[in-house]
Structure formats: C-alpha cells, structure tokens
Write an enzyme that holds these catalytic residues in place. Structure first.
Site, PDB file in Angstrom:
ATOM      1  N   HIS A 170       0.804  -1.223   0.000  1.00 29.78           N
ATOM      2  CA  HIS A 170       0.000   0.000   0.000  1.00 29.78           C
ATOM      3  C   HIS A 170       0.842   1.281   0.000  1.00 29.78           C
ATOM      4  O   HIS A 170       0.532   2.208   0.761  1.00 29.78           O
ATOM      5  CB  HIS A 170      -0.917   0.028   1.234  1.00 29.78           C
ATOM      6  CG  HIS A 170      -1.860  -1.122   1.336  1.00 29.78           C
ATOM      7  ND1 HIS A 170      -2.465  -1.495   2.517  1.00 29.78           N
ATOM      8  CD2 HIS A 170      -2.330  -1.985   0.398  1.00 29.78           C
ATOM      9  CE1 HIS A 170      -3.259  -2.529   2.304  1.00 29.78           C
ATOM     10  NE2 HIS A 170      -3.185  -2.861   1.031  1.00 29.78           N
TER      11      HIS A 170
HETATM   12  C1  LIG Z   1      -0.096  -7.794  -4.527  1.00 30.29           C
HETATM   13  C2  LIG Z   1      -1.049  -6.730  -4.082  1.00 30.29           C
HETATM   14  C3  LIG Z   1      -2.117  -7.065  -3.243  1.00 30.29           C
HETATM   15  C4  LIG Z   1      -3.000  -6.081  -2.806  1.00 30.29           C
HETATM   16  N1  LIG Z   1      -4.130  -6.440  -2.100  1.00 30.29           N
HETATM   17  C5  LIG Z   1      -5.089  -5.506  -1.874  1.00 30.29           C
HETATM   18  C6  LIG Z   1      -6.365  -5.870  -1.369  1.00 30.29           C
HETATM   19  O1  LIG Z   1      -6.655  -7.055  -1.143  1.00 30.29           O
HETATM   20  N2  LIG Z   1      -7.284  -4.881  -1.162  1.00 30.29           N
HETATM   21  C7  LIG Z   1      -7.010  -3.571  -1.407  1.00 30.29           C
HETATM   22  O2  LIG Z   1      -7.873  -2.714  -1.168  1.00 30.29           O
HETATM   23  N3  LIG Z   1      -5.807  -3.194  -1.898  1.00 30.29           N
HETATM   24  C8  LIG Z   1      -4.877  -4.130  -2.172  1.00 30.29           C
HETATM   25  N4  LIG Z   1      -3.701  -3.759  -2.759  1.00 30.29           N
HETATM   26  C9  LIG Z   1      -3.418  -2.322  -2.927  1.00 30.29           C
HETATM   27  C10 LIG Z   1      -4.205  -1.642  -4.028  1.00 30.29           C
HETATM   28  O3  LIG Z   1      -4.424  -2.500  -5.112  1.00 30.29           O
HETATM   29  C11 LIG Z   1      -3.413  -0.397  -4.448  1.00 30.29           C
HETATM   30  O4  LIG Z   1      -3.233   0.438  -3.331  1.00 30.29           O
HETATM   31  C12 LIG Z   1      -4.092   0.405  -5.546  1.00 30.29           C
HETATM   32  O5  LIG Z   1      -4.263  -0.400  -6.682  1.00 30.29           O
HETATM   33  C13 LIG Z   1      -3.270   1.642  -5.881  1.00 30.29           C
HETATM   34  O6  LIG Z   1      -3.892   2.358  -6.906  1.00 30.29           O
HETATM   35  P1  LIG Z   1      -3.116   3.498  -7.708  1.00 30.29           P
HETATM   36  O7  LIG Z   1      -4.051   4.009  -8.721  1.00 30.29           O
HETATM   37  O8  LIG Z   1      -2.518   4.438  -6.733  1.00 30.29           O
HETATM   38  O9  LIG Z   1      -1.881   2.750  -8.403  1.00 30.29           O
HETATM   39  P2  LIG Z   1      -1.859   1.445  -9.315  1.00 30.29           P
HETATM   40  O10 LIG Z   1      -3.155   0.744  -9.264  1.00 30.29           O
HETATM   41  O11 LIG Z   1      -0.635   0.692  -8.945  1.00 30.29           O
HETATM   42  O12 LIG Z   1      -1.720   2.029 -10.776  1.00 30.29           O
HETATM   43  C14 LIG Z   1      -0.550   2.548 -11.342  1.00 30.29           C
HETATM   44  C15 LIG Z   1      -0.537   2.166 -12.808  1.00 30.29           C
HETATM   45  O13 LIG Z   1       0.427   2.943 -13.484  1.00 30.29           O
HETATM   46  C16 LIG Z   1       1.117   2.125 -14.400  1.00 30.29           C
HETATM   47  N5  LIG Z   1       2.409   2.763 -14.653  1.00 30.29           N
HETATM   48  C17 LIG Z   1       3.510   2.772 -13.864  1.00 30.29           C
HETATM   49  N6  LIG Z   1       4.477   3.490 -14.427  1.00 30.29           N
HETATM   50  C18 LIG Z   1       3.995   3.969 -15.592  1.00 30.29           C
HETATM   51  C19 LIG Z   1       4.534   4.787 -16.620  1.00 30.29           C
HETATM   52  N7  LIG Z   1       5.771   5.271 -16.560  1.00 30.29           N
HETATM   53  N8  LIG Z   1       3.753   5.064 -17.698  1.00 30.29           N
HETATM   54  C20 LIG Z   1       2.481   4.581 -17.791  1.00 30.29           C
HETATM   55  N9  LIG Z   1       1.940   3.790 -16.835  1.00 30.29           N
HETATM   56  C21 LIG Z   1       2.677   3.513 -15.741  1.00 30.29           C
HETATM   57  C22 LIG Z   1       1.195   0.783 -13.706  1.00 30.29           C
HETATM   58  O14 LIG Z   1       1.433  -0.271 -14.626  1.00 30.29           O
HETATM   59  C23 LIG Z   1      -0.161   0.707 -13.032  1.00 30.29           C
HETATM   60  O15 LIG Z   1      -1.136   0.100 -13.857  1.00 30.29           O
HETATM   61  C24 LIG Z   1      -2.794  -4.723  -3.196  1.00 30.29           C
HETATM   62  C25 LIG Z   1      -1.741  -4.396  -4.045  1.00 30.29           C
HETATM   63  C26 LIG Z   1      -0.876  -5.376  -4.501  1.00 30.29           C
HETATM   64  C27 LIG Z   1       0.254  -4.986  -5.424  1.00 30.29           C
END
Ligand SMILES: Cc1cc2nc3c(=O)[nH]c(=O)nc-3n(C[C@H](O)[C@H](O)[C@H](O)COP(=O)(O)OP(=O)(O)OC[C@H]3O[C@@H](n4cnc5c(N)ncnc54)[C@H](O)[C@@H]3O)c2cc1C
Length: 540
Positions: A477
């Site tokens: 997270h």
């Molecule tokens: C293994 C795992 C288990 C988890 N389990 C849970 C759970 O059970 N319940 C829960 O609520 N949360 C869980 N989480 C946490 C939750 O999924 C994340 O906190 C959430 O997805 C974060 O959202 P975000 O939009 O901040 O980033 P992300 O969803 O990580 O999105 C970032 C995106 O940007 C893309 N990206 C990165 N760099 C670049 C670039 N240079 N150019 C273009 N694209 C790029 C990535 O590929 C990714 O798709 C888990 C996370 C993981 C990894």
C-alpha cells in the site's frame, strides 16, 4: 515531433487512473487517452482470485521494486511488488474491499481546510463516491451502494482455517463483525471482496471495459511515460515509449493527470524537473519548480507474519497442483464454486491490543498457507500451514522515493522505513502477541502442530522485535509521495483539488496524493481519489 491531441491524458491505467479516465469520457463526454505501461487485464491468472499467489512470486503483470538496504532492519532490502497491467493494483490484488474509517478522511479535511477552494475531504464528502461505485450484493444502507459497477460480495469459499481463526478470536472475546466497513471497525469476521462469482471486479473490468467501443476513449497498453511536456508553467502533454522502444508525444488540450502509483508518479515529476531542486541538480536535471515534497512522506502498511504448521492436510497447500487442481478447476468451471473462487484471505480482524475499546491499531489477515514474500521464502519450506499477518494500520514511519538516475528506464530508489518509528514497532509487537494467543486458543490450537515464526518460546519484546525486523514486508500500500496539503505548507505538492501547486493543467489522482494512509486496504480509496479527481476536473 508531432503528437496526437486529446482533451485529457491519464498517465497510468491503474485503480485510480481507470476510474478518472472512464468518468471523464462517460460523464464529461471528453476525449481521453490512458497510457498504461503494463499489459492487458485479460488473462485467466488475473481473473481467478488465487492467481495473486503466483503473481507475488514472479509475473509479467508485476514490477518488483527492491528497497534500498534498510539500516534499521539490519541492512535488509525487501521487495515492493506493484502492478504492471491495465487496472493496476485492482487487477492483481487480493480483492479485499476496505475503505478505512471516517476519522481517516476527517483528519485529511482538518489538515486541508483553509485556502483550498472549499474542497471537502471529510467522511461525509467521500462516502458518496464509495457508495456510487459500489455494487454490493449483500449490504444496502447509508454506507453501502448496490448499483455501482464495482462488484463487491462475500467470499465464494471459506477454508476451515479461516473459520477456526475467527472462532478462536471470538473465544478470546473479540466480537464478530459482519461488515468491516460498518460503523465500527473493531472485530473479527470475513472480508468482502471486489469480486462476483469468483471473477475479479477490477477497475479495468468495472470502469474501462464498458467503454471499449466508445471512440472517445483511447487506451494504449505497453506504453511507458517518460516525462511531462511543460510549457509556460503548464503541463501540455507527455513523452512516452511504446513496446518497441519508439518514442512518441501526446498532447492534452485540457489537463494531464498522473496516476502511475506512489512509487512512479514522483519519479515522473522529478524527471520533468518538478521536485527537490538539490536532488534534481545532482542528477543533471534542470529544475523547473522546486517542489521539496515530491518523493517525501512515503507511507506504507508494515506487515509481519506469524506462521504455523498444520497437524493435518488443512489449508490451501497443494490445492493448485495435480489432481486437486483438476478437481478445483472443474468445480469452478461447472458450478462456479470451490477454492478457486477465493483469493485465500477470507478472514481477518481489526483490534487494538492495548485498549479493546479504542480505535483498532492492528489489522490481521488469515492466509491458510505458509505465506512469505520472495525474499523470505527460503526461511522455511512449503507445507500444510497457516499464516496470520499483522499490519499496523496508522503507521508513523515515513520514507522516500528518489531518482536512481536521470534515465527514465531506471527504477526509483525506494526507502519505506517500515517499522522505523518506535511507536510502529511497539504496536506491531503488541499485535504479534495478541495473535499468538489466537494460535493457543481452540479451535485454531487444535489444528496446528506448532508455530514456527516467531518462535513462541522466545516471545519477550527483544525477540519479537527481532522477528519483526527480519520479516516485516509491505502490505502493498505505498502512498503519500506527492501529498495534498494546505496553502503555506512548503512540502504540500498538491492543493485540495489534486492540482500540482505551481504548475497549471496538472493533477495527481493516485495514492501519492494521500496526506496520511487510511486504516485498511487501499484499493477502494484509490478509486475514490480517481472519482473525485474526475469531479474536480469537470468543475463539480
Ligand atoms: C499484490 C497486491 C495485493 C493487494 N491487495 C489488496 C487488497 O486485497 N485490497 C485492497 O484494497 N488493496 C490491495 N492492494 C493495494 C491496491 O491494489 C493499491 O493500493 C491500488 O491499486 C493503488 O492504486 P493506484 O491508482 O494508486 O496505483 P496502481 O493501481 O498501482 O496504478 C498505477 C498504474 O500505473 C502504471 N504505470 C507505472 N508506471 C507507468 C509509466 N511510466 N507510464 C504509464 N503507466 C505507468 C502501472 O502499470 C499501473 O497500472 C494490493 C496491491 C498489490 C500490489
């Protein structure tokens, strides 16, 4: 080089980016480009909940950040896996549906009040976003919605170990809860999941897929953004590379929205000359705007396992190999039931071991296998077992994200400092002690041969602290690295409408924006941030 023009560009098609981009199309009628570095979300491993355990240990759908050596953890460097696929974390995660507690958001609001155009972050202001997105198939009340595209349901399968865990905690006096997102977090029970009938409900499925034939939405996969294009102190576009390494530009008539996740968004800011001036100078990057808060304030939930060996063939060990795999696969295919419908973390608890009537300080997950991260797997061999992980829900430790080099292909330097703050270590040790008692209580006690990690014979503070230092890992997270803050706060990268201070037409809507982490899992809050961002962009 000429580039295509859109109304809005979303960098990163993850949990928050998919929501923001899709709403700008569906409700705003805008032309939106989502640039996603990773792969398509269409893959059986991603659809099936247990796929997460294969992905954590090595998969093209993940990027594995390794921390810089953590001095306070005896020099250990540990993994932080992050999604590399459309839907981001919501396509790879354990699907546990949590929002945190009202006080998380009321505290943001208290911090942000004053000179922030009146943007309200209180619980009452964010709750409608959670409700609107939610399609719960059991709960329908002032907290839960049933009509949203994000499908939320109870676990499709509950392992015996999960039931014994919950029953042992009840025997210890912890109340059963039927809703961890209800009025009180305290209790033990079964999580709800972003899932329906064994199929993942990710941000990609729930929000982007319904627009797949809409010409206003363009999604480009395997396209990695390197930096922003900034002109006259405004973000006007991005530079990105496609899967073949070819460089492109794209321009936004409206705004660029960064949503590449808390470890990459600050990297992209710094590569664009927006960050701590000294650090940029050290890497030969011309500083456009000295933003000292970029890459600061990294906060993550630390997680430490307690692992026991079973005294029989209990749990999920070997359920994914040989004849059991065939049986489970057939059951899933024919009836949509059985172990394949579960991500393996059905049961959990929220508790304050020091003050049972106080706000929970610890969240626990019961995982009916020997569950250790890649860097710790050599510690013990796989067998029938169960792991209870304890997580500090409001950690005080803070870390950093820095550039490794000015090369966009280089992973950033990540130092999360998990458990560095004495209060976090104290809370974690109290949590370990509490859940060790669960292993000594029936019915869980009747089904374990022995607890192996930590050694229960050495449960004094020093021994438990040593165990925590050896095994602490991310709860996946990371947050807070470009946080919102009030006017006059020199470390605040964003204002309360998610706008980057000092740069026009640029917002950040991923977990980087969080001033402090919520008490609980972070996927639903990331989607809420994306949803609010779309509202702000549309002037609502
Ligand atoms: C293994 C795992 C288990 C988890 N389990 C849970 C759970 O059970 N319940 C829960 O609520 N949360 C869980 N989480 C946490 C939750 O999924 C994340 O906190 C959430 O997805 C974060 O959202 P975000 O939009 O901040 O980033 P992300 O969803 O990580 O999105 C970032 C995106 O940007 C893309 N990206 C990165 N760099 C670049 C670039 N240079 N150019 C273009 N694209 C790029 C990535 O590929 C990714 O798709 C888990 C996370 C993981 C990894």
């Amino acid at each position: 080089m000429a580039g295509q023009e859109f109304d809005y560009i979303v960098v990163g098609g993850g949990s928050s980016g998919c929501v923001a981009g899709a709403r700008l199309v569906a409700e705003g009628g805008h032309r939106v480009l989502i640039l996603e570095a990773g792969h398509s979300h269409h893959h059986p491993l991603l659809d099936m909940p247990p796929g997460i355990f294969k992905m954590i240990n090595g998969s093209k759908f993940m990027r594995y950040h390794t921390t810089v050596p953590q001095e306070h953890l005896e020099g250990r460097a540990h993994d932080i896996p992050q999604a590399h696929v459309l839907g981001g974390g919501s396509s790879v995660n354990a699907q546990v549906y949590m929002r945190g507690r009202p006080g998380d958001y009321d505290a943001w609001d208290a911090l942000l009040r004053g000179g922030n155009d009146g943007a309200d972050w209180s619980w009452q202001a964010v709750l409608p976003h959670f409700r609107r997105m939610e399609g719960n198939n059991r709960l329908h009340d002032e907290r839960h919605g049933i009509a949203g595209p994000l499908l939320v349901s109870d676990p499709g399968h509950i392992d015996e170990f999960s039931r014994w865990f919950v029953q042992s905690l009840q025997a210890l006096g912890l109340p059963f809860t039927h809703d961890f997102n209800g009025p009180s977090q305290t209790g033990c029970g079964f999580y709800q999941f972003m899932n329906r009938r064994g199929k993942r409900s990710s941000a990609a499925y729930a929000f982007v897929e319904p627009l797949k034939n809409d010409p206003r939405l363009t999604v480009r996969l395997r396209c990695e953004v390197d930096r922003l294009i900034i002109e006259n102190e405004a973000a006007i576009g991005v530079v990105y590379r496609d899967a073949g390494g070819q460089e492109h530009q794209a321009f936004a008539r409206g705004e660029v929205i960064l949503a590449a996740g808390s470890l990459v968004t600050p990297k992209l800011m710094m590569l664009s000359g927006l960050g701590p001036a000294d650090h940029l100078k050290a890497h030969g990057i011309a500083c456009r705007l000295d933003l000292p808060g970029v890459g600061e304030n990294l906060v993550d939930h630390p997680e430490v396992p307690i692992t026991a060996i079973a005294n029989g063939r209990h749990g999920y060990f070997k359920q994914g190999v040989g004849w059991r795999m065939l049986r489970n696969g057939l059951q899933f295919k024919l009836f949509g039931t059985g172990p394949v419908t579960s991500s393996g973390v059905e049961a959990g608890a929220l508790v304050n071991p020091d003050d049972p009537a106080g706000e929970p300080s610890i969240q626990a997950f019961c995982v009916p296998i020997v569950y250790l991260d890649r860097d710790m797997r050599r510690t013990m061999k796989d067998t029938y077992g169960v792991t209870i992980t304890t997580v500090v829900v409001k950690p005080k430790s803070r870390g950093t994200v820095r550039l490794r080099s000015a090369d966009p292909a280089a992973m950033p330097l990540v130092s999360p400092n998990l458990l560095k703050h004495g209060d976090d270590m104290r809370a974690m040790v109290a949590g370990q002690r509490y859940f060790l008692r669960a292993f000594a209580t029936s019915p869980l006690a009747d089904h374990v041969e022995r607890v192996v990690l930590p050694d229960p014979r050495e449960a004094d503070d020093a021994a438990l602290q040593h165990h925590c230092r050896r095994f602490v890992k991310t709860n996946y997270h990371p947050a807070g690295t470009c946080r919102m803050g009030p006017d006059g706060d020199h470390a605040a990268v964003l204002d309360a409408r998610l706008r980057v201070r000092g740069v026009a037409r640029l917002r950040i809507c991923d977990l980087s924006a969080m001033p402090d982490i919520n008490a609980g899992n972070t996927n639903a809050p990331a989607m809420m941030l994306g949803d609010r961002c779309a509202d702000f962009v549309m002037g609502r």
